[in-house]
Each structure stands twice: as C-alpha cells, then as structure tokens.
Design an enzyme around this catalytic site. Sequence first.
Site, mmCIF file in Angstrom:
data_model
loop_
_atom_site.group_PDB
_atom_site.id
_atom_site.type_symbol
_atom_site.label_atom_id
_atom_site.label_comp_id
_atom_site.label_asym_id
_atom_site.label_seq_id
_atom_site.Cartn_x
_atom_site.Cartn_y
_atom_site.Cartn_z
ATOM 1 N N CYS A 1 -4.437 1.881 -10.873
ATOM 2 C CA CYS A 1 -4.061 2.293 -9.325
ATOM 3 C C CYS A 1 -5.114 2.484 -8.396
ATOM 4 O O CYS A 1 -6.145 2.991 -8.652
ATOM 5 C CB CYS A 1 -3.232 3.568 -9.412
ATOM 6 N N SER B 1 0.997 -1.222 -0.015
ATOM 7 C CA SER B 1 0.034 0.032 0.109
ATOM 8 C C SER B 1 0.823 1.401 -0.193
ATOM 9 O O SER B 1 1.138 2.157 0.833
ATOM 10 C CB SER B 1 -0.765 0.145 1.243
ATOM 11 N N VAL B 2 1.732 1.510 -1.062
ATOM 12 C CA VAL B 2 2.651 2.525 -1.178
ATOM 13 C C VAL B 2 2.007 3.698 -1.381
ATOM 14 O O VAL B 2 2.550 4.881 -0.759
ATOM 15 C CB VAL B 2 3.675 1.858 -2.023
ATOM 16 N N GLY C 1 3.113 -11.127 -12.982
ATOM 17 C CA GLY C 1 2.169 -11.502 -11.971
ATOM 18 C C GLY C 1 2.921 -12.586 -11.444
ATOM 19 O O GLY C 1 2.818 -13.833 -11.796
ATOM 20 N N GLY C 2 3.859 -12.474 -10.427
ATOM 21 C CA GLY C 2 4.529 -13.760 -9.887
ATOM 22 C C GLY C 2 5.673 -14.294 -10.549
ATOM 23 O O GLY C 2 6.161 -15.251 -10.277
HETATM 24 C C1 LIG Z 1 5.923 -2.366 -3.803
HETATM 25 C C2 LIG Z 1 5.278 -2.172 -5.160
HETATM 26 C C3 LIG Z 1 5.035 -1.087 -5.983
HETATM 27 C C4 LIG Z 1 4.089 -1.017 -6.987
HETATM 28 N N1 LIG Z 1 4.145 0.340 -7.834
HETATM 29 C C5 LIG Z 1 3.455 0.286 -8.823
HETATM 30 C C6 LIG Z 1 3.530 1.525 -9.858
HETATM 31 O O1 LIG Z 1 3.753 2.622 -9.054
HETATM 32 N N2 LIG Z 1 2.552 1.483 -10.967
HETATM 33 C C7 LIG Z 1 2.214 0.266 -11.566
HETATM 34 O O2 LIG Z 1 1.602 0.408 -12.419
HETATM 35 N N3 LIG Z 1 2.257 -0.939 -10.659
HETATM 36 C C8 LIG Z 1 2.791 -0.910 -9.536
HETATM 37 N N4 LIG Z 1 3.055 -2.135 -8.750
HETATM 38 C C9 LIG Z 1 2.453 -3.387 -9.583
HETATM 39 C C10 LIG Z 1 3.591 -4.345 -10.214
HETATM 40 O O3 LIG Z 1 4.229 -3.333 -11.392
HETATM 41 C C11 LIG Z 1 2.998 -5.518 -10.847
HETATM 42 O O4 LIG Z 1 2.031 -5.169 -11.669
HETATM 43 C C12 LIG Z 1 2.562 -6.553 -9.860
HETATM 44 O O5 LIG Z 1 3.392 -6.323 -8.740
HETATM 45 C C13 LIG Z 1 2.349 -7.765 -10.304
HETATM 46 O O6 LIG Z 1 3.685 -8.447 -10.802
HETATM 47 P P1 LIG Z 1 4.571 -9.038 -9.589
HETATM 48 O O7 LIG Z 1 3.942 -10.272 -9.068
HETATM 49 O O8 LIG Z 1 5.808 -9.641 -10.385
HETATM 50 O O9 LIG Z 1 5.091 -8.319 -8.606
HETATM 51 C C14 LIG Z 1 3.837 -2.115 -7.738
HETATM 52 C C15 LIG Z 1 3.867 -3.404 -7.090
HETATM 53 C C16 LIG Z 1 4.494 -3.312 -5.623
HETATM 54 C C17 LIG Z 1 4.764 -4.893 -5.174
#
Ligand SMILES: Cc1cc2nc3c(=O)[nH]c(=O)nc-3n(C[C@H](O)[C@H](O)[C@H](O)COP(=O)(O)O)c2cc1C
Length: 314
Positions: A143, A74-75, A256-257
């Site tokens: 978002c 929840s950044v 995703g993952g």
């Molecule tokens: C800490 C964090 C911050 C994120 N900030 C953004 C962001 O600013 N903009 C965005 O489009 N996605 C953001 N995401 C989502 C990631 O880009 C991605 O879509 C999502 O985490 C799924 O991929 P993953 O499972 O490989 O992490 C964020 C994810 C995480 C974990």
Amino acid sequence: MIETNLDTTCHIGEVTFKNPVVMASGTFGFGREYGRVYDLSKLGGISGKGITLHPRPGNPGIRVYETPSGMLNSVGLENPGIQTFLQEECLFWETLDTVRIVNLGGGTIQDYIEGARLIDEDSNRRSAAGRRAVDMIELNISCPNVKAGGMAYGIKTSIAREVVREVRAATTLPLMVKLSPNAEDIADMAQMCEQEGAEAVSLINTVSGMKIDVHRRRSVFENLYAGLSGPAIKPIALRMVHQVCQRVSIPVVGMGGISCAEDLIEFVMAGAEAVQIGTYNFVNVQAGADLAAGVERFMAEEGIASLSEIRGIL
Ligand SMILES: Cc1cc2nc3c(=O)[nH]c(=O)nc-3n(C[C@H](O)[C@H](O)[C@H](O)COP(=O)(O)O)c2cc1C
C-alpha cells in the site's frame, strides 16, 4: 455454463478454489453489491476491500481518474476497521460458497500484528461454531500509504521481511503476501515471502503514476502520485508474474489488467496458479461470472481438460 468435466480448480496450501477467478481487493467491496447482480458462488474467490486495525477515512480530494487503457486511484485505504469488518461483513461472508480472503493493510508493524491476531482469533471462534467466514489472509505490504522510516514496506525486502515474519507468527490462517511492482526486486521479495513461510504471493498491486491538471498547474491528486491499474499495466504484470514464478515454488496469484479469458490464460501460462480481477469490475459489473464462463469456453475450444496442462507452459 459449459457441460463438461473440465478441471478448473486451483490450490493454495489446503485451500481449493473452484476456478482461477478471484476478485481483487478494493474493486469489489466485500461482495454484497455484486452479489445482487450475479451468483458469487461462480467465483473462485473474493479478496475483500483492504482493512486496517483502525478505521481510515481515506484520502481527501479526487480519488480516481481515467487514463488511456486504465485508471489512477488514490483511495487511501478507506475502510471501517477490522472490528466492524468482523462484526458486520463476516456475517455475510459466512454465507458465501467461494474462497474468502481478508486483505490486511497497516500503518505500523504493530498494527499488522494486532490485525492478524484479531482475524485469527475470530476465525478460530467461528470455525469452532461451524460458521467459517475467512479462508485466507492477503497481506498488503504494497500500500502506497504505508511507510516505515520513510520507505514503504513493499519496496525493500529487508523491511518487508520483518512484517511477513511477524504476521506469519500471529496467525495460523494461510498467508498470501501481495507484492508491489514498485519493489526494488519483486522476485527477491517473493523469495523472501516463501522463506518466511507464506503459502502464496499475489502480484501486482498498482504501478505508481501521476496526472497533472495543466489549468490548475498541479497534480490531480492531493497525494501527488496515484496507483495505475487496468489494461495499461498488463504487460508489466505478466512479465513480473513470469519472473516470480521462475524464482519460487509456492503458488503465485497474478493480476494486472485482466479483461478477458485470454488475458487470464496468459497469466496461467506464465505460471500463475490463479488470478485476480480488479479494474475490469468497473467496466463490466458481471466480470467475474463472464470470466469464469470464458475460461471454461476457452478450455473446451482448445481441448484442455485441466488448467494444470497449461500452467507455466512457457
Ligand atoms: C480503486 C482501487 C482500490 C484498490 N484498493 C486496494 C486495496 O485496498 N488493497 C490492495 O491490496 N489492493 C488494492 N487495489 C489494487 C488491486 O487489487 C489490483 O492489485 C490492481 O488494481 C491491479 O489489478 P487490475 O489492473 O485488474 O485492477 C486497488 C485498486 C483499485 C483500482
């Protein structure tokens, strides 16, 4: 690096990625810190931390929480704002030999339009001077902090259409729209993006989730819910990427993952042109370099000369 003639290139419009490994927004900053650990030219691309027209301080309280096979965050889109990005981070991006993607967030449609316009203007100026810093915009309509009439843009196709249309009109840069798994119908959403002239869609953003602190008898997060990412969401992401690939003919960037080359190959087999790596960057600081090498290794072992041989093979 494996010495072969493997073709790992991927294409979105006129933009060529040397391989399918793109760093996901919000998990890689703007690449500076990772650039001290490995050579960023090994990457297909980087999607920078989400930026907005005005700086945002982000959410108060706890921002990340580890879960089984993943994490909640929840950044709240903490970022320095577009002007600072253009003045400071773009100087670094000018030096990079990888595809550079600006991840654009917003609070209102006007914010999105103005943000896209500023990025476009800056990009034209730099390109004319031979100092290109941005290759593409990734429009983040997913978002959780972005609301329109109480409804996040990323949920309803009819509301998202207006944002995509206006941003499309505000920039000549290639446009990729990032979709939410929380959308009412993600394949409908992707189809709308194609109709409105987006060059690509990327998916998925985080899945809405929750964690309760039973001793304090309240949510761990000030905002109540948070976004789940990491291996826990991979099966959902893969299914959604497959569904979207059935519906659109523009390139789909899957995420995703993803935590190993085999995960990445699954997304390509489901039809993804390229992929993004998010949470795994927090587990393995060299994730990008390792995955780029892992893809080549997999291709060599399986006798695959070009990723196009297996893309969408399902
Ligand atoms: C800490 C964090 C911050 C994120 N900030 C953004 C962001 O600013 N903009 C965005 O489009 N996605 C953001 N995401 C989502 C990631 O880009 C991605 O879509 C999502 O985490 C799924 O991929 P993953 O499972 O490989 O992490 C964020 C994810 C995480 C974990």
